[in-house]
Design an enzyme around this catalytic site. Structure first.
Site, PDB file in Angstrom:
ATOM      1  N   SER A 132       0.861  -1.197   0.000  1.00  0.00           N
ATOM      2  CA  SER A 132       0.000   0.000   0.000  1.00  0.00           C
ATOM      3  C   SER A 132       0.886   1.230   0.000  1.00  0.00           C
ATOM      4  CB  SER A 132      -0.862   0.020   1.266  1.00  0.00           C
ATOM      5  OG  SER A 132      -1.493   1.279   1.410  1.00  0.00           O
ATOM      6  N   TYR A 145      -1.421  -0.559  10.352  1.00  0.00           N
ATOM      7  CA  TYR A 145      -1.532  -0.806   8.905  1.00  0.00           C
ATOM      8  C   TYR A 145      -0.286  -0.269   8.195  1.00  0.00           C
ATOM      9  CZ  TYR A 145      -3.655  -1.059   4.247  1.00  0.00           C
ATOM     10  OH  TYR A 145      -3.921  -1.362   2.930  1.00  0.00           O
TER      11      TYR A 145
HETATM   12  N1  LIG Z   1      -8.578  -0.850  -1.605  1.00  0.00           N
HETATM   13  C1  LIG Z   1      -7.604  -0.009  -1.387  1.00  0.00           C
HETATM   14  O1  LIG Z   1      -7.791   1.209  -1.524  1.00  0.00           O
HETATM   15  C2  LIG Z   1      -6.242  -0.494  -1.015  1.00  0.00           C
HETATM   16  C3  LIG Z   1      -5.181   0.402  -1.149  1.00  0.00           C
HETATM   17  C4  LIG Z   1      -3.882  -0.024  -0.884  1.00  0.00           C
HETATM   18  C5  LIG Z   1      -3.664  -1.322  -0.502  1.00  0.00           C
HETATM   19  N2  LIG Z   1      -4.705  -2.203  -0.358  1.00  0.00           N
HETATM   20  C6  LIG Z   1      -4.360  -3.584   0.006  1.00  0.00           C
HETATM   21  O2  LIG Z   1      -4.757  -4.422  -1.057  1.00  0.00           O
HETATM   22  C7  LIG Z   1      -5.083  -5.726  -0.582  1.00  0.00           C
HETATM   23  C8  LIG Z   1      -6.464  -6.101  -1.066  1.00  0.00           C
HETATM   24  O3  LIG Z   1      -7.377  -5.148  -0.526  1.00  0.00           O
HETATM   25  P1  LIG Z   1      -8.863  -4.965  -1.047  1.00  0.00           P
HETATM   26  O4  LIG Z   1      -9.094  -3.514  -1.140  1.00  0.00           O
HETATM   27  O5  LIG Z   1      -9.117  -5.846  -2.214  1.00  0.00           O
HETATM   28  O6  LIG Z   1      -9.634  -5.464   0.250  1.00  0.00           O
HETATM   29  P2  LIG Z   1     -10.990  -6.258   0.482  1.00  0.00           P
HETATM   30  O7  LIG Z   1     -11.937  -6.059  -0.633  1.00  0.00           O
HETATM   31  O8  LIG Z   1     -11.424  -5.897   1.869  1.00  0.00           O
HETATM   32  O9  LIG Z   1     -10.481  -7.760   0.480  1.00  0.00           O
HETATM   33  C9  LIG Z   1      -9.653  -8.223   1.493  1.00  0.00           C
HETATM   34  C10 LIG Z   1      -9.397  -9.691   1.267  1.00  0.00           C
HETATM   35  O10 LIG Z   1      -8.532 -10.162   2.319  1.00  0.00           O
HETATM   36  C11 LIG Z   1      -9.098 -11.339   2.843  1.00  0.00           C
HETATM   37  N3  LIG Z   1      -8.752 -11.547   4.247  1.00  0.00           N
HETATM   38  C12 LIG Z   1      -8.816 -10.668   5.263  1.00  0.00           C
HETATM   39  N4  LIG Z   1      -8.492 -11.266   6.429  1.00  0.00           N
HETATM   40  C13 LIG Z   1      -8.207 -12.558   6.115  1.00  0.00           C
HETATM   41  C14 LIG Z   1      -7.804 -13.672   6.878  1.00  0.00           C
HETATM   42  N5  LIG Z   1      -7.620 -13.601   8.204  1.00  0.00           N
HETATM   43  N6  LIG Z   1      -7.606 -14.862   6.236  1.00  0.00           N
HETATM   44  C15 LIG Z   1      -7.807 -14.948   4.895  1.00  0.00           C
HETATM   45  N7  LIG Z   1      -8.175 -13.925   4.124  1.00  0.00           N
HETATM   46  C16 LIG Z   1      -8.377 -12.742   4.727  1.00  0.00           C
HETATM   47  C17 LIG Z   1     -10.598 -11.154   2.678  1.00  0.00           C
HETATM   48  O11 LIG Z   1     -11.215 -12.420   2.634  1.00  0.00           O
HETATM   49  P3  LIG Z   1     -12.248 -13.002   3.731  1.00  0.00           P
HETATM   50  O12 LIG Z   1     -13.060 -11.870   4.234  1.00  0.00           O
HETATM   51  O13 LIG Z   1     -12.980 -14.034   2.953  1.00  0.00           O
HETATM   52  O14 LIG Z   1     -11.375 -13.604   4.763  1.00  0.00           O
HETATM   53  C18 LIG Z   1     -10.674 -10.500   1.320  1.00  0.00           C
HETATM   54  O15 LIG Z   1     -10.637 -11.478   0.302  1.00  0.00           O
HETATM   55  C19 LIG Z   1      -4.967  -5.625   0.945  1.00  0.00           C
HETATM   56  O16 LIG Z   1      -3.721  -6.142   1.354  1.00  0.00           O
HETATM   57  C20 LIG Z   1      -5.057  -4.142   1.225  1.00  0.00           C
HETATM   58  O17 LIG Z   1      -4.390  -3.796   2.409  1.00  0.00           O
HETATM   59  C21 LIG Z   1      -5.982  -1.805  -0.595  1.00  0.00           C
END
Ligand SMILES: NC(=O)c1ccc[n+]([C@@H]2O[C@H](COP(=O)([O-])OP(=O)(O)OC[C@H]3O[C@@H](n4cnc5c(N)ncnc54)[C@H](OP(=O)(O)O)[C@@H]3O)[C@@H](O)[C@H]2O)c1
Length: 257
Positions: A132, A145
């Site tokens: 991130s 985070y």
């Molecule tokens: N969206 C943004 O703006 C943004 C920006 C920068 C970085 N990121 C990073 O990008 C990555 C993906 O984020 P996203 O935005 O796609 O988030 P999201 O839609 O909330 O998805 C998060 C994923 O992580 C999984 N997860 C969370 N806790 C878990 C656990 N204990 N065991 C297994 N799976 C787990 C969730 O699956 P379950 O709920 O099924 O467990 C879900 O599939 C993350 O690392 C996030 O920090 C996001």
């Protein structure tokens, strides 16, 4: 095209958001994809959509991920599962800190520990870490985070040193805001409310843009390592400088607009 080198992938966080899009893209490129998350219904949906192999596993559970990868030969590991909690250290509770360390950092390290040796032995493999912009810039709040994402930034670089001499590639993708439901989860609000607050009227990258970046990094020739892609919205910039002025007991905070 290095894609021909890769037959199998393991994507964590595949039940939603970026992980879903990446898993779907890797399937479209012909890989066998092991899709990991806790929400089994969503994983089944993804299986029906594109034929991933679903694994309902909490990545914070080291014994469970050890069992998951046993006997698997994985060419592409995508560490995408992530959680975020609002608040500075002053508002954090013990669970907030532990969960973020366990999911965002510990799980990624363990999966690399388990899967990198096979890649090195086969002289072929690719690790993609979704970090991130929070790992590189400070913007207040979300302290654990920021810390876990900064750690995975370092891990991404260190992995290349650890794998030196073998054709194992490591790519960090460091996104800014991407339109997913993570903000609804962080703030414990509905996806509709989160959409209104974080995305409506803004031009934010989509999960397909992140999948494009992964496809690009994997698809370059094996002699090319795309080390890091910072994928930010054009209309979002990190940075700024604030200075506090003390006048007697008053504190005047100043900053650029
Ligand atoms: N969206 C943004 O703006 C943004 C920006 C920068 C970085 N990121 C990073 O990008 C990555 C993906 O984020 P996203 O935005 O796609 O988030 P999201 O839609 O909330 O998805 C998060 C994923 O992580 C999984 N997860 C969370 N806790 C878990 C656990 N204990 N065991 C297994 N799976 C787990 C969730 O699956 P379950 O709920 O099924 O467990 C879900 O599939 C993350 O690392 C996030 O920090 C996001």
């Amino acid at each position: 095209m290095a894609f021909e080198e890769y037959k199998t992938a393991l994507v964590t966080g595949a039940s939603a958001g970026m992980g879903w899009a990446i898993a779907e893209r890797l399937r479209a490129k012909g890989l066998t994809v092991h899709a990991v998350g806790r929400n089994s219904e969503k994983l089944k949906e993804l299986e029906a959509l594109c034929g991933v192999i679903p694994h309902t596993v909490d990545v914070a559970d080291t014994a469970a991920i050890t069992e998951l990868v046993e006997g698997l030969q994985i060419d592409v590991l995508v560490n995408c599962a992530g959680v975020s909690r609002p608040g500075s250290i002053l508002q954090s509770d013990a669970y907030d800190i532990d969960e973020q360390i366990n999911v965002n950092l510990r799980a990624g390290l363990h999966l690399c520990r388990m899967l990198l040796p096979g890649m090195m032995e086969r002289d072929s493999g690719h690790i993609v870490n979704i970090t991130s912009m929070a790992g590189l810039y400070e913007f207040g709040g979300h302290i654990a985070y920021h810390a876990t994402k900064a750690a995975m930034h370092t891990v991404s670089r260190q992995l290349r040193v650890d794998a030196f001499g073998r054709r194992v590639r490591v790519t960090e993708i460091s996104p800014g805001r991407v339109e997913t439901d993570i903000f609804a989860r962080v703030e414990k609000i509905s996806p509709e409310e989160a959409k209104a607050k974080y995305f409506e009227g803004m031009e934010m990258p989509q999960t397909s843009d992140v999948a494009d970046a992964v496809e690009y990094a994997l698809g370059t020739p094996q002699y090319v390592n795309i080390g890091m892609i910072e994928l930010l919205p054009t209309l979002q910039v990190p940075g700024g400088l604030r200075t506090a002025k003390r006048v007697g007991d008053d504190v005047i905070l100043t900053g650029n607009k």
